[in-house]
Write a protein that holds these residues in place. Structure first.
Motif, PDB file in Angstrom:
ATOM      1  N   GLU A   2       0.809  -1.208   0.000  1.00 50.09           N
ATOM      2  CA  GLU A   2       0.000   0.000   0.000  1.00 50.09           C
ATOM      3  C   GLU A   2       0.852   1.273   0.000  1.00 50.09           C
ATOM      4  N   GLN A   3       2.043   1.213   0.607  1.00 51.23           N
ATOM      5  CA  GLN A   3       2.874   2.400   0.748  1.00 51.23           C
ATOM      6  C   GLN A   3       3.388   2.924  -0.605  1.00 51.23           C
ATOM      7  N   PHE A   4       3.337   2.077  -1.634  1.00 48.80           N
ATOM      8  CA  PHE A   4       3.838   2.492  -2.948  1.00 48.80           C
ATOM      9  C   PHE A   4       2.737   3.008  -3.869  1.00 48.80           C
ATOM     10  N   GLY A   5       1.500   3.102  -3.353  1.00 47.90           N
ATOM     11  CA  GLY A   5       0.400   3.698  -4.111  1.00 47.90           C
ATOM     12  C   GLY A   5       0.093   2.996  -5.413  1.00 47.90           C
ATOM     13  N   VAL A   6      -0.187   3.797  -6.461  1.00 46.45           N
ATOM     14  CA  VAL A   6      -0.642   3.249  -7.745  1.00 46.45           C
ATOM     15  C   VAL A   6       0.423   2.398  -8.432  1.00 46.45           C
ATOM     16  N   LEU A   7       1.692   2.511  -8.024  1.00 51.01           N
ATOM     17  CA  LEU A   7       2.754   1.737  -8.666  1.00 51.01           C
ATOM     18  C   LEU A   7       2.593   0.241  -8.430  1.00 51.01           C
ATOM     19  N   LEU A   9      -0.559  -1.159  -8.191  1.00 53.38           N
ATOM     20  CA  LEU A   9      -1.967  -1.438  -8.458  1.00 53.38           C
ATOM     21  C   LEU A   9      -2.162  -2.842  -9.025  1.00 53.38           C
ATOM     22  N   GLY A  10      -1.365  -3.190 -10.039  1.00 54.36           N
ATOM     23  CA  GLY A  10      -1.503  -4.508 -10.656  1.00 54.36           C
ATOM     24  C   GLY A  10      -1.271  -5.636  -9.662  1.00 54.36           C
ATOM     25  N   SER A  11      -0.237  -5.491  -8.847  1.00 57.07           N
ATOM     26  CA  SER A  11       0.085  -6.526  -7.861  1.00 57.07           C
ATOM     27  C   SER A  11      -1.022  -6.659  -6.827  1.00 57.07           C
ATOM     28  N   ARG A  12      -1.583  -5.530  -6.412  1.00 56.55           N
ATOM     29  CA  ARG A  12      -2.645  -5.581  -5.401  1.00 56.55           C
ATOM     30  C   ARG A  12      -3.919  -6.192  -5.966  1.00 56.55           C
ATOM     31  N   LEU A  13      -4.244  -5.871  -7.203  1.00 54.07           N
ATOM     32  CA  LEU A  13      -5.427  -6.465  -7.832  1.00 54.07           C
ATOM     33  C   LEU A  13      -5.233  -7.965  -8.028  1.00 54.07           C
ATOM     34  N   LYS A  14      -4.019  -8.358  -8.389  1.00 53.55           N
ATOM     35  CA  LYS A  14      -3.743  -9.789  -8.563  1.00 53.55           C
ATOM     36  C   LYS A  14      -3.829 -10.508  -7.223  1.00 53.55           C
ATOM     37  N   ARG A  15      -3.336  -9.858  -6.153  1.00 53.16           N
ATOM     38  CA  ARG A  15      -3.420 -10.459  -4.824  1.00 53.16           C
ATOM     39  C   ARG A  15      -4.877 -10.689  -4.441  1.00 53.16           C
ATOM     40  N   ASP A 128     -14.495   8.469  -2.932  1.00 54.44           N
ATOM     41  CA  ASP A 128     -14.160   9.428  -3.993  1.00 54.44           C
ATOM     42  C   ASP A 128     -12.777   9.157  -4.566  1.00 54.44           C
ATOM     43  N   ASN A 129     -12.027   8.277  -3.910  1.00 52.18           N
ATOM     44  CA  ASN A 129     -10.667   7.977  -4.345  1.00 52.18           C
ATOM     45  C   ASN A 129     -10.533   6.480  -4.563  1.00 52.18           C
ATOM     46  N   PHE A 130     -10.172   6.081  -5.784  1.00 52.52           N
ATOM     47  CA  PHE A 130     -10.115   4.653  -6.102  1.00 52.52           C
ATOM     48  C   PHE A 130      -9.154   3.904  -5.197  1.00 52.52           C
ATOM     49  N   MET A 131      -7.993   4.463  -4.928  1.00 55.21           N
ATOM     50  CA  MET A 131      -6.991   3.766  -4.126  1.00 55.21           C
ATOM     51  C   MET A 131      -7.452   3.609  -2.678  1.00 55.21           C
TER      52      MET A 131
END
Length: 327
Positions: A2-7, A9-15, A128-131
């Motif tokens: 989470e600390q790396f934000g949108v960078l 995103l792909g890994s978090r969605l895959k998780r 209001d914020n996707f992340m």
């Protein structure tokens, strides 16, 4: 991550995706559903359309042709699908559900309905914020077992007396309810009773029941209720009260609250109690409907409540059970 934000995103969605597939597969396994969680989109599509070619399936699901071809080959080997060759063009073929596949999809339907309820509760939030929304979704999905929640809705629920193995769940369920509805009105009395149900309720002549799903290890507790005799009860006018009625959010809508309340009412009636009382809050509309339906009537508080959140006092007159004349 989470600390790396949108960078990430792909890994978090895959998780999230991997975790959900594992959980769904566990549910299928527990319910003896003979399909893989990864097969569902293709099976559902063919269930609705009848038959399609591999290319048509890929187009409809926005998947690659090789990926669909690989999946459907496995499904044919597992007898879930059957292939039909076009008599006019031997190069063309279509796929449809086999009888075994149709049966599997019929068996999985009630599982899917309960899974839908649990997932909708997990995703019923706005952001209001996707992340920020993603972080909340991760806390909902990764923070608890989806499989256990769905199985809590699918499998039989028993109402049993509290045992030591249920103590933590008794505390957690009720505290979660308090933190959700009255985070600023949690009294010290709440913490004392929830932390010591044996000493604070049972040893004082009361009873605590829990709604459980039996498991091989520790029971899954999805609801609680407590009953206590009132100290000022006269011998000819025994009075009791019910409190700490709670049902886990994911298990609501299955009639568990009614079963718990009915258990307490039956116990009080058979025990010779003439009046059963409770305290609630006017903002709890569903709870109020439950109490109204079960014959509780709003009255003035006989004594000041110990809880600032309680602004409604209700009583139910009980029909005393008298022994039958043996003659």
């Amino acid at each position: 991550m989470e600390q790396f934000g949108v960078l990430t995103l792909g890994s978090r969605l895959k998780r999230l995706s991997d975790h959900l597939f594992i959980q769904v597969q566990e549910i299928y396994s527990q319910c003896d559903i003979p399909i893989s969680a990864t097969y569902f989109p293709i099976l559902r599509l063919l269930q609705k359309t009848g038959s399609l070619s591999v290319m048509e399936i890929a187009d409809r699901l926005h998947l690659s042709h090789p990926a669909v071809s690989k999946q459907t080959t496995k499904m044919i080997k597992e007898a879930l699908l059957e292939k039909t060759v076009d008599e006019q063009d031997q190069r063309r073929s279509s796929l449809h559900l086999s009888e075994f596949g149709l049966n599997a999809m019929q068996r999985v339907e009630p599982v899917l309905q309960e899974m839908k309820v649990v997932l909708e509760k997990m995703t019923a939030f706005s952001s209001d914020n996707f992340m920020n929304g993603l972080s909340y979704l991760e806390s909902q999905v990764l923070g608890g077992s989806l499989a256990d929640k769905v199985l809590d809705r699918l499998e039989p629920i028993q109402i049993v007396s509290l045992e030591s193995q249920h103590d933590k769940a008794f505390y957690d369920l009720n505290m979660a309810w308090l933190e959700r509805y009255f985070p600023d009105q949690i009294a010290e009395k709440d913490r004392i009773v929830l932390s010591n149900p044996q000493e604070e309720v049972i040893e004082k002549g009361g009873v605590v029941w829990v709604a459980i799903r039996k498991r091989k290890s520790v029971d899954s507790v999805v609801g609680t209720i407590a009953f206590a005799p009132l100290n000022d009860s006269a011998l000819d006018n025994k009075r009791g009260e019910v409190f700490k009625l709670s049902v886990a959010e994911h298990a609501q809508g299955k009639g568990i609250a009614q079963r718990l309340l009915s258990t307490a009412i039956d116990f009080a009636t058979q025990g010779g109690f003439s009046v059963l009382s409770l305290e609630t809050a006017s903002c709890l509309k569903l709870a109020r409907r439950l109490y109204d339906k079960n014959g509780f009537v709003e009255k003035s508080f006989p004594n000041p409540s110990l809880y600032a959140r309680a602004d409604v006092y209700m009583e139910k007159s009980l029909i005393l059970k008298t022994p039958r004349d043996p003659s």
